[in-house]
Design an enzyme around this catalytic site. Structure first.
Site, PDB file in Angstrom:
ATOM      1  N   HIS A  88     -22.621 -24.965  -8.548  1.00  0.00           N
ATOM      2  CA  HIS A  88     -21.870 -25.073 -10.031  1.00  0.00           C
ATOM      3  C   HIS A  88     -20.430 -25.356  -9.434  1.00  0.00           C
ATOM      4  CE1 HIS A  88     -25.502 -23.030 -10.991  1.00  0.00           C
ATOM      5  NE2 HIS A  88     -25.946 -23.350 -11.823  1.00  0.00           N
TER       6      HIS A  88
ATOM      7  N   ASP B 139     -19.096 -21.655  -8.614  1.00  0.00           N
ATOM      8  CA  ASP B 139     -19.457 -21.355  -7.230  1.00  0.00           C
ATOM      9  C   ASP B 139     -18.681 -21.305  -6.342  1.00  0.00           C
ATOM     10  OD1 ASP B 139     -21.619 -20.662  -8.810  1.00  0.00           O
ATOM     11  OD2 ASP B 139     -22.707 -22.449  -7.781  1.00  0.00           O
TER      12      ASP B 139
HETATM   13  C1  XLS Z   1     -30.711 -20.764 -14.360  1.00  0.00           C
HETATM   14  C2  XLS Z   1     -30.880 -22.368 -13.695  1.00  0.00           C
HETATM   15  C3  XLS Z   1     -29.119 -22.517 -13.091  1.00  0.00           C
HETATM   16  C4  XLS Z   1     -29.751 -24.260 -13.009  1.00  0.00           C
HETATM   17  C5  XLS Z   1     -28.506 -25.038 -12.024  1.00  0.00           C
HETATM   18  O1  XLS Z   1     -31.598 -19.992 -14.670  1.00  0.00           O
HETATM   19  O2  XLS Z   1     -31.995 -22.879 -13.356  1.00  0.00           O
HETATM   20  O3  XLS Z   1     -29.429 -22.166 -11.623  1.00  0.00           O
HETATM   21  O4  XLS Z   1     -30.337 -24.628 -11.877  1.00  0.00           O
HETATM   22  O5  XLS Z   1     -27.852 -24.291 -13.166  1.00  0.00           O
END
Ligand code: XLS
Ligand code: NI
Ligand code: NI
Length: 439
Positions: A103, A106
C-alpha cells in the site's frame, strides 16, 4: 547498511527428507510441473504491510506490538521508510520470492499535506526502483491505503463526504502512477471501509453509484498514463465495517457487471475473506474462474474457531491442493501471483519467524501444486465429473444446451419418458478417498 538477517543464508531446496527449518522441502523453483517451473506457476509475493510494517498487536489490545525488528528505530519517518526498503529486498532475495506488494502508506509516511505525502512517496519509490533493479525482484501489485487515516472513517469512494471521495481519488491516482513507474504487474482495489456500520445512516444506492464512478475514473486514468498492469478488486465481506460492499466473488462480479467494469477488473481472491463470507476459498475461485475473472490470490488462512481475518500463513495441504486444482483448471496465474497476505502470530516475535512462516507457506503451495498436477495426470477425478454430466453430451441434453428446445418439447419428452430412472451416485466419499490417495 548491515544485513538485517545476518545469520540467514539464501533458503535452498533440500528435498522432503531435510530436517533443516530454513530450507524448502517441496518448493524447488526450477522444477517443472505440467511443463512450467514452480516459480512461474506460483509467482510468490511478500507483502510490505505485514512483513515490514506490522508490529504484532492483536484484536484485544491492537496497540501493543511484540515483534522484534532490530532495524526499526521506532519512528514513522521518511528516513526510517528509506532504511526499511533494503530490508524487504534482503528478505525477498534470501527467500527467493520474485515479487512483493504494498500500500502507498506502508512504504512512505503521510506528510503534513497531500503534496508533502506525494513527495515522501516519490522519494521511497526511487529507492524501491533501485532495489528492484539490483535484485530483479518485481512489484506484483500496488494499492492505496484508504482505511487507516481518520478522514476515511465513513469510507473513501463511498464516503458520505464528497471531499473525502476527492481525496481518495487524488491518492489512488498517485498510487496507480507509482505502481506504473515501478512496472507493477497489477493494481488492487480493496475497499477498506467501503461498506456500512448501520443502514440507518446509509444511502446504499448512492454509495454504490459513487464506487462505480470512482472505478471508472481509475480505469480512465490507467488508460491515460498507459499503465498495462491488471486491475483487481479484492472481495471481503466484513471487517472493518459490518458489511463491505465487495463482499464475495459473486457480489464483486455482479457489481462489476452492473457498472460495466467487467472488462477492466479481475478478482484477487483471499482465503480468509472467502471463509469470512461463509465460502471456501475454492468456491470463490470457481466463481471467479467461471466468469473469466480469476486474477490473483492473497494466500493466507483463518482459524476455524475465530470469526475474523486472522491472516495466518497457509499450511493446510488440502487447502493448497484445492486452490491449485482450480487455478490449473483455469489456466494458472498470469499477471497475478500467490501473495502472502499473512502475518506471524504475536507470539512468534523474532525475525527468523518471518522465514519459517513464508517457507511453510511456499512449501504448502508447492505440495498443493504437485498434488493437483498428480490428480490431473491420474485423470480419475476429471473423468468422474465428465461422466457425471454425460447426459448433456448428446441427445436431449445437447439440444437443451444448444437452445434448440423449450418447455413445450421438454414437457412432451417427459410425458413420454415417465419417471427418471437414470440417476447415479454422487460418490462424495469415494472422491474424498481418491483425493486422500494423493495427499
Ligand atoms: C485486508 C486486505 C488487504 C488487501 C490490500 O483484509 O486483505 O490487506 O489485500 O489492501
Ligand atoms: Ni488481502
Ligand atoms: Ni485480508
Amino acid at each position: 547498511m548491515p544485513a538485517a538477517f545476518p545469520k540467514i543464508r539464501t533458503i535452498r531446496y533440500e528435498g522432503p527428507d531435510s530436517k533443516n527449518p530454513l530450507a524448502f522441502k517441496h518448493y524447488n523453483a526450477d522444477e517443472l510441473v505440467e511443463g512450467k517451473s514452480m516459480k512461474e506457476h506460483l509467482r510468490f509475493s511478500v507483502v510490505y504491510w505485514h512483513t515490514m510494517r506490522g508490529r504484532g498487536g492483536d484484536m484485544f489490545d491492537g496497540g501493543s506490538g511484540t515483534w522484534l525488528r532490530p532495524w526499526e528505530d521506532g519512528t514513522n519517518s521518511l528516513n526510517m521508510a528509506l532504511k526499511r526498503v533494503p530490508v524487504l529486498f534482503e528478505f525477498c532475495e534470501k527467500l527467493g520470492a520474485p515479487f512483493y506488494a504494498f500500500h502507498d502508506r506502508d512504504v512512505a509516511p503521510e506528510g503534513k499535506s497531500l503534496s508533502q505525502t506525494n513527495k515522501n512517496l516519490d522519494r521511497v519509490v526511487k529507492e524501491l526502483k533501485k532495489c528492484q533493479r539490483d535484485t530483479g525482484i518485481g512489484l506484483l501489485w500496488g494499492t492505496a491505503c484508504l482505511f487507516v487515516h481518520p478522514r476515511y472513517m465513513h469510507g473513501a469512494a463511498t464516503s458520505c463526504n464528497a471531499d473525502v471521495f476527492a481525496y481518495a481519488a487524488a491518492q489512488v491516482k498517485k498510487a496507480i502512477e507509482v505502481t506504473h513507474d515501478l512496472r507493477g504487474a497489477g493494481y488492487v482495489f480493496w475497499g477498506g471501509r467501503e461498506g456500512y456500520s448501520t443502514l440507518l445512516n446509509t444511502d446504499m444506492k448512492r454509495e454504490l453509484d459513487h464506487l462505480g464512478a470512482f472505478l471508472h475514473m481509475a480505469v480512465a486514468h490507467k488508460k491515460k498514463i498507459g499503465f498495462k498492469g491488471q486491475f483487481y478488486i479484492e472481495p471481503k465481506p466484513k471487517e472493518p465495517t459490518k458489511h463491505q460492499y465487495d463482499s464475495d466473488a459473486a457480489a464483486c462480479l455482479n457489481f462489476l457487471r452492473e457498472y460495466d467494469l467487467l472488462g477492466d477488473l479481475k478478482l484477487n481472491i483471499e482465503t480468509n475473506h472467502a471463509t469470512l463470507a461463509g465460502h471456501t476459498m475454492q468456491h470463490d475461485l470457481e466463481v471467479a474462474g467461471a466468469a473469466g475473472a480469476l486474477g490473483s490470490i492473497d494466500a493466507n488462512t483463518g482459524d476455524v474457531m475465530l470469526g475474523w481475518d486472522t491472516d495466518q500463513f497457509p499450511t493446510d495441504i488440502y487447502l493448497t491442493t484445492q486452490i491449485m486444482l482450480t487455478l490449473l483448471k483455469y489456466g494458472g496465474l498470469t499477471t497475478g501471483g500467490t501473495n502472502f497476505d499473512a502475518k506471524c502470530r504475536r507470539e512468534s516475535f523474532e525475525p527468523v519467524d518471518l522465514f519459517h512462516a513464508h517457507i511453510g507457506g511456499m512449501d504448502a503451495f508447492a505440495r498443493g501444486l504437485k498434488i493437483a498436477a498428480a490428480i490431473r495426470k491420474d485423470g480419475r477425478l476429471a473423468e468422474f465429473v465428465k461422466n457425471r454430466y454425460s447426459s448433456w453430451d448428446s441427445g436431449l441434453g445437447q439440444q437443451i444446451e444448444k437452445g434448440k428446445v423449450g418447455f413445450k418439447e421438454l414437457a412432451q419428452y417427459t410425458l413420454k419418458l415417465g419417471e427418471i430412472k437414470t440417476n447415479q451416485s454422487g460418490r462424495q466419499e469415494f472422491l474424498e478417498n481418491l483425493i486422500n490417495e494423493f495427499i
